[in-house]
Write a protein that holds these residues in place. Sequence first.
Motif, PDB file in Angstrom:
ATOM      1  N   LYS A   1       8.438  18.801  -2.706  1.00 30.91           N
ATOM      2  CA  LYS A   1       7.097  19.346  -2.871  1.00 30.91           C
ATOM      3  C   LYS A   1       6.072  18.229  -2.823  1.00 30.91           C
ATOM      4  N   SER A   2       5.021  18.432  -2.034  1.00 38.39           N
ATOM      5  CA  SER A   2       3.985  17.421  -1.888  1.00 38.39           C
ATOM      6  C   SER A   2       3.028  17.467  -3.070  1.00 38.39           C
ATOM      7  N   LYS A   3       2.509  16.287  -3.439  1.00 34.44           N
ATOM      8  CA  LYS A   3       1.519  16.234  -4.516  1.00 34.44           C
ATOM      9  C   LYS A   3       0.244  16.962  -4.116  1.00 34.44           C
ATOM     10  N   VAL A   4      -0.104  16.875  -2.845  1.00 32.84           N
ATOM     11  CA  VAL A   4      -1.280  17.553  -2.312  1.00 32.84           C
ATOM     12  C   VAL A   4      -0.803  18.591  -1.312  1.00 32.84           C
ATOM     13  N   LYS A   5      -1.303  19.794  -1.418  1.00 35.29           N
ATOM     14  CA  LYS A   5      -0.865  20.902  -0.580  1.00 35.29           C
ATOM     15  C   LYS A   5      -1.002  20.562   0.899  1.00 35.29           C
ATOM     16  N   PRO A   6       0.094  20.586   1.663  1.00 32.27           N
ATOM     17  CA  PRO A   6      -0.019  20.359   3.108  1.00 32.27           C
ATOM     18  C   PRO A   6      -0.869  21.437   3.762  1.00 32.27           C
TER      19      PRO A   6
ATOM     20  N   GLU B   1       0.804  -1.227   0.000  1.00 31.72           N
ATOM     21  CA  GLU B   1       0.000   0.000   0.000  1.00 31.72           C
ATOM     22  C   GLU B   1       0.837   1.276   0.000  1.00 31.72           C
ATOM     23  N   TYR B   2       2.123   1.151  -0.245  1.00 32.06           N
ATOM     24  CA  TYR B   2       2.979   2.342  -0.234  1.00 32.06           C
ATOM     25  C   TYR B   2       2.538   3.372  -1.269  1.00 32.06           C
ATOM     26  N   ASN B   3       2.143   2.923  -2.441  1.00 28.75           N
ATOM     27  CA  ASN B   3       1.756   3.881  -3.483  1.00 28.75           C
ATOM     28  C   ASN B   3       0.553   4.722  -3.057  1.00 28.75           C
ATOM     29  N   MET B   4      -0.378   4.110  -2.351  1.00 25.70           N
ATOM     30  CA  MET B   4      -1.539   4.857  -1.859  1.00 25.70           C
ATOM     31  C   MET B   4      -1.104   5.925  -0.864  1.00 25.70           C
ATOM     32  N   LEU B   5      -0.196   5.570   0.026  1.00 28.56           N
ATOM     33  CA  LEU B   5       0.311   6.540   1.003  1.00 28.56           C
ATOM     34  C   LEU B   5       1.063   7.662   0.308  1.00 28.56           C
ATOM     35  N   ILE B   6       1.895   7.305  -0.655  1.00 30.06           N
ATOM     36  CA  ILE B   6       2.714   8.288  -1.360  1.00 30.06           C
ATOM     37  C   ILE B   6       1.841   9.258  -2.154  1.00 30.06           C
ATOM     38  N   ASP B   7       0.791   8.748  -2.763  1.00 31.60           N
ATOM     39  CA  ASP B   7      -0.051   9.574  -3.632  1.00 31.60           C
ATOM     40  C   ASP B   7      -0.743  10.694  -2.857  1.00 31.60           C
ATOM     41  N   ASP B   8      -1.274  10.396  -1.675  1.00 33.13           N
ATOM     42  CA  ASP B   8      -1.952  11.409  -0.859  1.00 33.13           C
ATOM     43  C   ASP B   8      -1.975  10.919   0.584  1.00 33.13           C
ATOM     44  N   PRO B   9      -0.970  11.287   1.381  1.00 30.33           N
ATOM     45  CA  PRO B   9      -0.902  10.780   2.753  1.00 30.33           C
ATOM     46  C   PRO B   9      -2.140  11.081   3.594  1.00 30.33           C
ATOM     47  N   THR B  10      -2.703  12.270   3.451  1.00 32.70           N
ATOM     48  CA  THR B  10      -3.867  12.622   4.268  1.00 32.70           C
ATOM     49  C   THR B  10      -5.072  11.765   3.905  1.00 32.70           C
ATOM     50  N   ALA B  11      -5.304  11.579   2.615  1.00 35.65           N
ATOM     51  CA  ALA B  11      -6.412  10.724   2.180  1.00 35.65           C
ATOM     52  C   ALA B  11      -6.204   9.292   2.651  1.00 35.65           C
ATOM     53  N   PHE B  12      -4.961   8.824   2.611  1.00 36.40           N
ATOM     54  CA  PHE B  12      -4.673   7.469   3.085  1.00 36.40           C
ATOM     55  C   PHE B  12      -5.011   7.338   4.569  1.00 36.40           C
ATOM     56  N   LEU B  13      -4.663   8.345   5.346  1.00 31.23           N
ATOM     57  CA  LEU B  13      -4.941   8.278   6.781  1.00 31.23           C
ATOM     58  C   LEU B  13      -6.439   8.200   7.046  1.00 31.23           C
TER      59      LEU B  13
ATOM     60  N   GLU C   1      10.409   6.849  -0.814  1.00 33.49           N
ATOM     61  CA  GLU C   1       9.355   7.673  -1.425  1.00 33.49           C
ATOM     62  C   GLU C   1       8.285   8.040  -0.400  1.00 33.49           C
ATOM     63  N   ALA C   2       7.937   7.085   0.447  1.00 30.84           N
ATOM     64  CA  ALA C   2       6.923   7.357   1.466  1.00 30.84           C
ATOM     65  C   ALA C   2       7.419   8.400   2.461  1.00 30.84           C
ATOM     66  N   CYS C   3       8.676   8.285   2.868  1.00 31.01           N
ATOM     67  CA  CYS C   3       9.244   9.278   3.785  1.00 31.01           C
ATOM     68  C   CYS C   3       9.252  10.659   3.142  1.00 31.01           C
ATOM     69  N   GLU C   4       9.588  10.714   1.865  1.00 33.20           N
ATOM     70  CA  GLU C   4       9.592  11.996   1.154  1.00 33.20           C
ATOM     71  C   GLU C   4       8.181  12.566   1.037  1.00 33.20           C
ATOM     72  N   ALA C   5       7.193  11.685   0.887  1.00 36.39           N
ATOM     73  CA  ALA C   5       5.810  12.151   0.795  1.00 36.39           C
ATOM     74  C   ALA C   5       5.288  12.638   2.140  1.00 36.39           C
ATOM     75  N   LEU C   6       5.723  12.003   3.216  1.00 40.02           N
ATOM     76  CA  LEU C   6       5.273  12.392   4.556  1.00 40.02           C
ATOM     77  C   LEU C   6       5.929  13.683   5.035  1.00 40.02           C
ATOM     78  N   ALA C   7       7.159  13.928   4.617  1.00 39.03           N
ATOM     79  CA  ALA C   7       7.956  15.026   5.174  1.00 39.03           C
ATOM     80  C   ALA C   7       7.277  16.394   5.092  1.00 39.03           C
TER      81      ALA C   7
END
Length: 462
Positions: free
Chosen positions: A412-417, A117-129, A220-226
Amino acid sequence: METLYQERLNRYVTAMRNEKPDRVPIRPFVAEFTAKYAGYTCQEVTHDYRRAFQAVLKCAVDFDWDAMVPNMVYVWTGLTQALGLKYYAIPGVDIPPDTPFQYLEPPEEKAFMKPDEYNMLIDDPTAFLYNVWLPRVSTEIAGGDTSSYRGKLALVKGAMAMNEYFNASNVQVERMRREAGVVSAIAGILKAPLDIIADKLRGYIGLVKDLHRQPEKVLEACEALAPHLTKVALMTADPAKNLPIGFWMHRSYVPFISMKHFEKIFWPTLRPIIEELWSHGHQVLFYAEGDWTPHLETFAELPEGSIIFHIDKTDILEAHKKLGQKFCLSGGLPNYLLSFGTPDDVRRYCKKIIDAVASDGGYIMDASAIIQSDAKVENLKAMTDFTRRYGKYENEPPRVSAESNPATPTRKSKVKPGVCIPWSVKRKEIPQITGDEGILEEIWEEIESYGYIFIWQILLSF
């Protein structure tokens, strides 16, 4: 009382800026110890934050401490129970009422995030949560059914309880100032991307396997979360920029992970966060649980003054040698001495620490780890009284404010933090706007931030 508060604030901030105050500040991270001292059980202070606040205030009034956390028994199990969070053992329910709350890591096969499920987390961490993680960690929203009566109630109760708790925490900070002249020790919350994956998503065993089987996805997941972790830290930080952001460091050091994974994944995704926060003028308290001695030279790469490094099992002399010229140190007094030693044992160790690392300032007295209910009252008093007497400096120079440096940009995040659904998405759903779009966007994203901070605070703080 305000004069006392300002004296303590100046002393605390001066030390954190790695300068020499009038004497060594004392900042014990007392948790369930406050309950014992105030006559409460662990259940009472964990499940009713008002009693926890009262216990802290009693210690603040009775002990001569410069700074305290407003509630180091930070997990309000009333809130976690309302949401049905599975990963806590609650005193008086799952464990005896005088046992501190426990974090429960699920077995590998029941991890809250699956290895594919890493790709789901990477794509949009907030939506994944919201869509994947929350339904798995909550008994009330099991299976993602927020349309059920219990699911709807859980979200409403959880959000309103969090708002109540944080508003009450602000009042607690003011009461500490007004009634005891004590400074709030920290403000804000930060965890490393890799620690988040281990603590709340994959579990430690799952993460270790992923580091070997799919390290590129972990990176990639760490970079998406940062960017999101940076945003939450900024949203919760001290506006006055006096108090450090609390950064809780868990298992991302050798031997829990390899030096290769530290250098290739943990540090490259953490360092930009620290530098970004520093560019905004915020120091970070590295609460380094465990032994981080092999990584001290890496931490020394950070901008001068940007962190305070807390000593648990790390070699305090090595920390002073490699970090002391750039950063303030804190802690190092073994918890076992506070629990099983004598007052004389405590005094001798405090003297050892002060002589070794505090002669030029830049040191804050504290235990190695969070102080729980097994610590003896007489030993906390010995630590306090001895440090007050022995930890005096001859002169108090003017406090020197540290200057922040330009930050290394975070990815830069795919979805605005800061929001869940950006205005750009919502705008497409509105056929026509006849008035000022600017005010619509402003208010939309302001209210969006409430939903954003709710889920990230659940992940980071509860």
